[in-house]
Design a protein around this motif. Sequence first.
Motif, PDB file in Angstrom:
ATOM      1  N   ALA A  16      -2.334   3.231   0.429  1.00 24.81           N
ATOM      2  CA  ALA A  16      -2.739   3.981   1.542  1.00 24.81           C
ATOM      3  C   ALA A  16      -2.895   3.221   2.816  1.00 24.81           C
ATOM      4  O   ALA A  16      -3.328   2.182   2.683  1.00 24.81           O
ATOM      5  N   ASN A  17      -2.296   3.973   3.793  1.00 20.41           N
ATOM      6  CA  ASN A  17      -2.274   3.100   5.144  1.00 20.41           C
ATOM      7  C   ASN A  17      -3.781   3.318   5.887  1.00 20.41           C
ATOM      8  O   ASN A  17      -4.389   4.433   5.924  1.00 20.41           O
ATOM      9  N   ALA A  18      -4.468   2.222   5.856  1.00 19.65           N
ATOM     10  CA  ALA A  18      -5.885   2.177   6.368  1.00 19.65           C
ATOM     11  C   ALA A  18      -6.009   2.776   7.945  1.00 19.65           C
ATOM     12  O   ALA A  18      -7.046   3.306   8.450  1.00 19.65           O
ATOM     13  N   GLY A  19      -4.850   2.742   8.558  1.00 20.02           N
ATOM     14  CA  GLY A  19      -4.861   3.431  10.118  1.00 20.02           C
ATOM     15  C   GLY A  19      -4.520   4.848  10.116  1.00 20.02           C
ATOM     16  O   GLY A  19      -4.628   5.620  11.082  1.00 20.02           O
ATOM     17  N   VAL A  20      -4.174   5.469   8.908  1.00 20.87           N
ATOM     18  CA  VAL A  20      -3.851   7.135   9.002  1.00 20.87           C
ATOM     19  C   VAL A  20      -5.052   7.714   8.288  1.00 20.87           C
ATOM     20  O   VAL A  20      -5.494   7.270   7.292  1.00 20.87           O
ATOM     21  N   ASP A  21      -5.006   8.720   8.869  1.00 20.40           N
ATOM     22  CA  ASP A  21      -6.195   9.759   8.152  1.00 20.40           C
ATOM     23  C   ASP A  21      -7.517   9.050   8.433  1.00 20.40           C
ATOM     24  O   ASP A  21      -8.470   9.894   7.629  1.00 20.40           O
ATOM     25  N   MET A  22      -7.833   8.064   9.214  1.00 14.46           N
ATOM     26  CA  MET A  22      -9.192   7.706   9.485  1.00 14.46           C
ATOM     27  C   MET A  22      -9.810   8.594  10.554  1.00 14.46           C
ATOM     28  O   MET A  22      -9.449   8.242  11.761  1.00 14.46           O
ATOM     29  N   THR A  23     -10.562   9.509  10.279  1.00 13.89           N
ATOM     30  CA  THR A  23     -11.186  10.379  11.194  1.00 13.89           C
ATOM     31  C   THR A  23     -11.971   9.664  12.129  1.00 13.89           C
ATOM     32  O   THR A  23     -12.186   9.940  13.462  1.00 13.89           O
ATOM     33  N   SER A  75      -7.965   6.503   2.061  1.00 15.35           N
ATOM     34  CA  SER A  75      -7.320   7.788   1.616  1.00 15.35           C
ATOM     35  C   SER A  75      -6.476   8.459   2.588  1.00 15.35           C
ATOM     36  O   SER A  75      -6.597   8.750   3.587  1.00 15.35           O
ATOM     37  N   ASN A  76      -5.209   8.571   2.277  1.00 17.61           N
ATOM     38  CA  ASN A  76      -4.204   9.457   2.925  1.00 17.61           C
ATOM     39  C   ASN A  76      -3.926  10.494   2.338  1.00 17.61           C
ATOM     40  O   ASN A  76      -3.793  11.041   0.867  1.00 17.61           O
ATOM     41  N   LYS A  77      -3.372  11.665   3.096  1.00 14.43           N
ATOM     42  CA  LYS A  77      -3.060  13.033   2.625  1.00 14.43           C
ATOM     43  C   LYS A  77      -1.566  12.844   2.474  1.00 14.43           C
ATOM     44  O   LYS A  77      -0.872  11.958   3.004  1.00 14.43           O
ATOM     45  N   LEU A  78      -0.692  13.828   2.075  1.00 17.86           N
ATOM     46  CA  LEU A  78       0.434  13.884   2.078  1.00 17.86           C
ATOM     47  C   LEU A  78       1.065  15.409   2.314  1.00 17.86           C
ATOM     48  O   LEU A  78       0.876  16.211   1.768  1.00 17.86           O
ATOM     49  N   ASP A  79       1.771  15.302   3.545  1.00 19.96           N
ATOM     50  CA  ASP A  79       2.138  16.656   3.947  1.00 19.96           C
ATOM     51  C   ASP A  79       1.284  17.633   4.141  1.00 19.96           C
ATOM     52  O   ASP A  79       1.226  18.907   3.754  1.00 19.96           O
ATOM     53  N   GLY A  80       0.000  17.112   4.587  1.00 20.76           N
ATOM     54  CA  GLY A  80      -1.156  18.050   4.866  1.00 20.76           C
ATOM     55  C   GLY A  80      -2.025  18.330   3.444  1.00 20.76           C
ATOM     56  O   GLY A  80      -3.001  19.050   3.418  1.00 20.76           O
ATOM     57  N   GLY A  81      -1.496  17.743   2.223  1.00 21.03           N
ATOM     58  CA  GLY A  81      -2.258  18.125   1.298  1.00 21.03           C
ATOM     59  C   GLY A  81      -2.660  16.749   0.457  1.00 21.03           C
ATOM     60  O   GLY A  81      -2.562  15.832   0.951  1.00 21.03           O
ATOM     61  N   PRO A  82      -3.153  16.862  -0.730  1.00 20.06           N
ATOM     62  CA  PRO A  82      -3.701  15.838  -1.728  1.00 20.06           C
ATOM     63  C   PRO A  82      -2.528  14.799  -1.800  1.00 20.06           C
ATOM     64  O   PRO A  82      -1.363  15.222  -1.713  1.00 20.06           O
ATOM     65  N   GLU A 139       5.095   8.455  -8.219  1.00 17.83           N
ATOM     66  CA  GLU A 139       5.808   9.506  -7.802  1.00 17.83           C
ATOM     67  C   GLU A 139       6.192   9.605  -6.313  1.00 17.83           C
ATOM     68  O   GLU A 139       6.520  10.681  -5.778  1.00 17.83           O
ATOM     69  N   GLY A 140       6.369   8.453  -5.482  1.00 16.55           N
ATOM     70  CA  GLY A 140       6.452   8.208  -4.345  1.00 16.55           C
ATOM     71  C   GLY A 140       5.421   8.402  -3.211  1.00 16.55           C
ATOM     72  O   GLY A 140       5.834   8.519  -2.113  1.00 16.55           O
ATOM     73  N   GLY A 141       4.302   8.621  -3.803  1.00 12.17           N
ATOM     74  CA  GLY A 141       3.244   8.787  -2.704  1.00 12.17           C
ATOM     75  C   GLY A 141       2.419   7.534  -2.349  1.00 12.17           C
ATOM     76  O   GLY A 141       2.879   6.394  -2.864  1.00 12.17           O
TER      77      GLY A 141
END
Length: 337
Positions: free
Chosen positions: A231-238, A266-273, A279-281
């Motif tokens: 997971a990218n630490a700079g993505v989805d960091m509210t 923690s990162n989302k995938l296409d707006g979901g979990p 599996e490419g996530g």
Amino acid sequence: MKLATLKNDTRDGRLVVVSRDLTQCSDVAHIAPTLQAALDDWHAAAPRLERVAEGIETGAQPTERFHEHEAMSPLPRAYQWADGSAYVNHVELVRKARNAEMPATFWTDPLMYQGGSDSFLGPRDAVVMADEAWGIDFEGEVAVIVDDVPTGASAEQARDAIRLVMLVNDVSLRGLIPGELAKGFGFFQSKPSSAFSPVAVTPDELGDAWDGGKVTLPLCVDFNGAAFGRANAGVDMTFDFGELVAHAAKTRPLGAGAIIGSGTVSNKLDGGPGKPVSEGGAGYSCIAEIRMIETINNGTASTAFMKFGDTVRIEMKDADGHSIFGAIEQTVEKYGG
């Protein structure tokens, strides 16, 4: 500049400056015997430590070999360790798995708990537990160490007070958490000693990956030798670190050396979990998160928490694939009394 604390015959170890490639280091007892001592007088100590760092890179500074397994956590103990939950996606999944609604305020007001800071584990120390039934879990996170922060500091002031960045394994005992939270008084037994990366770095070492409040790089989490999280630490960091530090300082000052954690990356995938790495996530930074997704999708969790003998490795690499902080690598061992 990269700083580490090596083991010696004291509780707080000895401070060294480490080369960028993590192979060499120089003792800096003549500047500050410990990292806390350097932080207590950062204005005077930092320029001198920087000159040592420059000397290591040019070959002008005497060095010794740096071995990550000889490192303690950069601060083996600290006056303050407060862990946030900046990745609200993680919190949302926790509550969804329990069929509980998430209050709207979670998106505007950070969650944070005060952890034990008197006995941090070294980055290669075993996680010693008495019972697997406690639900032993790792949590891969990023943390910052701050200088003095006044009460009521703004997020901008808080960002200016960030001195060092490091990684964390915030060990959690998932089997004990529900009972403690049900008492309405927060975590204690369910949050044993955390471990931090071998090296803490000044933000400038992160280059373009640091924007003043977050690190935009993947956090590499391997579980028993297999890729578990990227997971990218700079993505989805509210909430960025400026907001987290300001939250911690709302009603009290923070002293130099206080540590503030990001919470599980923690990162989302296409707006979901998210999906597993296989599996490419981007995978997950703790076991609890994949168990939540299994529960949501299948009605029950199938991935087990850590067993005796299991090993987790947490690391972050730069764009060229070089380790920035060194690696946290810990094996779970049974407590023998």
